[in-house]
Scaffold this active site. Sequence first.
Site, mmCIF file in Angstrom:
data_model
loop_
_atom_site.group_PDB
_atom_site.id
_atom_site.type_symbol
_atom_site.label_atom_id
_atom_site.label_comp_id
_atom_site.label_asym_id
_atom_site.label_seq_id
_atom_site.Cartn_x
_atom_site.Cartn_y
_atom_site.Cartn_z
ATOM 1 N N HIS A 105 11.038 -16.010 84.781
ATOM 2 C CA HIS A 105 11.092 -14.840 85.671
ATOM 3 C C HIS A 105 9.742 -14.101 85.729
ATOM 4 O O HIS A 105 9.682 -12.884 85.753
ATOM 5 C CB HIS A 105 12.222 -13.893 85.247
ATOM 6 C CG HIS A 105 13.592 -14.511 85.360
ATOM 7 N ND1 HIS A 105 13.942 -15.400 86.343
ATOM 8 C CD2 HIS A 105 14.718 -14.359 84.603
ATOM 9 C CE1 HIS A 105 15.204 -15.767 86.199
ATOM 10 N NE2 HIS A 105 15.707 -15.172 85.138
ATOM 11 N N HIS A 179 19.263 -10.908 91.055
ATOM 12 C CA HIS A 179 19.866 -11.291 89.778
ATOM 13 C C HIS A 179 21.093 -10.433 89.453
ATOM 14 O O HIS A 179 21.273 -9.992 88.311
ATOM 15 C CB HIS A 179 18.810 -11.201 88.671
ATOM 16 C CG HIS A 179 18.986 -12.177 87.542
ATOM 17 N ND1 HIS A 179 20.187 -12.331 86.873
ATOM 18 C CD2 HIS A 179 18.127 -13.052 86.967
ATOM 19 C CE1 HIS A 179 20.030 -13.250 85.928
ATOM 20 N NE2 HIS A 179 18.786 -13.702 85.964
ATOM 21 N N GLU A 315 21.847 -17.042 91.901
ATOM 22 C CA GLU A 315 20.429 -16.796 92.158
ATOM 23 C C GLU A 315 19.904 -17.819 93.153
ATOM 24 O O GLU A 315 19.572 -18.940 92.784
ATOM 25 C CB GLU A 315 19.659 -16.884 90.838
ATOM 26 C CG GLU A 315 20.110 -15.872 89.802
ATOM 27 C CD GLU A 315 19.679 -16.266 88.398
ATOM 28 O OE1 GLU A 315 18.473 -16.295 88.135
ATOM 29 O OE2 GLU A 315 20.543 -16.561 87.558
HETATM 30 C C1 GLA Z 1 18.312 -17.023 84.561
HETATM 31 C C2 GLA Z 1 17.892 -18.026 83.593
HETATM 32 C C3 GLA Z 1 18.702 -17.825 82.397
HETATM 33 C C4 GLA Z 1 18.544 -16.433 81.869
HETATM 34 C C5 GLA Z 1 18.945 -15.461 82.844
HETATM 35 C C6 GLA Z 1 18.691 -14.050 82.340
HETATM 36 O O1 GLA Z 1 19.564 -17.294 85.008
HETATM 37 O O2 GLA Z 1 18.007 -19.345 84.051
HETATM 38 O O3 GLA Z 1 18.357 -18.766 81.464
HETATM 39 O O4 GLA Z 1 17.211 -16.192 81.575
HETATM 40 O O5 GLA Z 1 18.215 -15.708 84.019
HETATM 41 O O6 GLA Z 1 18.979 -13.882 81.017
#
Ligand code: GLA
Length: 349
Positions: A105, A179, A315
């Site tokens: 991220h 998210h 996402e």
């Molecule tokens: C995304 C990632 C996960 C985790 C979440 C937040 O979905 O793929 O592994 O990092 O964000 O915790």
Amino acid sequence: MSITSKEFGKTNNGEKVTAYTLTNKNGMEVTFLDFGAIMTSLLIPKGDKKIDVVCGRETVQDYTGDGTYFGSVVGRYCNRIGGAAFTLNGVEYKLDKNDGENCLHSGFSPYNNMMYEVETNETPDGPSIEFSRLSPDMEQGFPGKLDLTITFTLTNDNEVVFETLAVGDKDTPVSITDHAYFNLAGHDSGTILDQVLYLNADAFTLTDAASIPTGEIVDVTGTPMDFRTPKPIGQDIKADYQPLLDAGGYDHNWCLNVSGKDVELAASLEDKKGGVKMEVYTDLPGLQIYTGNFLDGDAGKGGVKYPRNAACCFETQFYPDSVNHDNFPSCILKAGEKYEYTTIYKFIF
Ligand code: GLA
């Protein structure tokens, strides 16, 4: 239909954070902060109650450095970039290693902790909020400035429409996602394991034990990753299947059966008991389904403690680590061109 605002708190730098609430004509309500463009609540009217279907925190400080990214917009590049590095136009760029050897991220300066300029509008479709921000050259390690506008509209057809528009002055990878953590029975109702998931995807991107794509695109047929016939999330989540064991549940990118030309149905989630359904539409090629595998009694708003699998994230994105895989759809936004994508969460209740 209305738009209201009130003070939510202050950042650690003393900036005032405002919460904006959009209400549509059916009484659906969604609230966002100008800090991280965070969606703090999403209320669905059901009988004489309103069900809050997204997880959230209590204060700005709880949202600061929040490793769950609850409700925020993630950019410039969501999910992982392997080795926290990529090469573009012959130049190697190094990113933060905030997830072992990899970048998750976009590293240690995430978008969920940035302040946005806000404008609200009463549109013919419903109330709308626009977040804008200029990301400077080399922010998070990415080349070029990026002029970003994110718009959420709560339509009178009970949709939350998430639009992103970005223009950069140098070629740069871009993949921006929302998210939000959804639990259609209510964020405080326990787990989503009995909620029924449908995914319009024939394949997913295989990852290694550190969740970095190997480059292989795997057919879901005959695997626990097949949601083309809707099934409860919990049905196969504990199957003896290496990708599930590695991620501790679902935390994978599905390759959507969408053309990319229109906003098309990518997924749906249904809480049959409560009678709330959500459909997800997008024109992006990928969808990370993350079933809150890292949640473990995390403190939420209203004193709620979120157990593992308390919610499911949808996402929409370019495939993770696309910048290092030529066989994935290209995530490179060319200088001066527009990154323009839409994701819609449509609620049926
Ligand atoms: C995304 C990632 C996960 C985790 C979440 C937040 O979905 O793929 O592994 O990092 O964000 O915790």
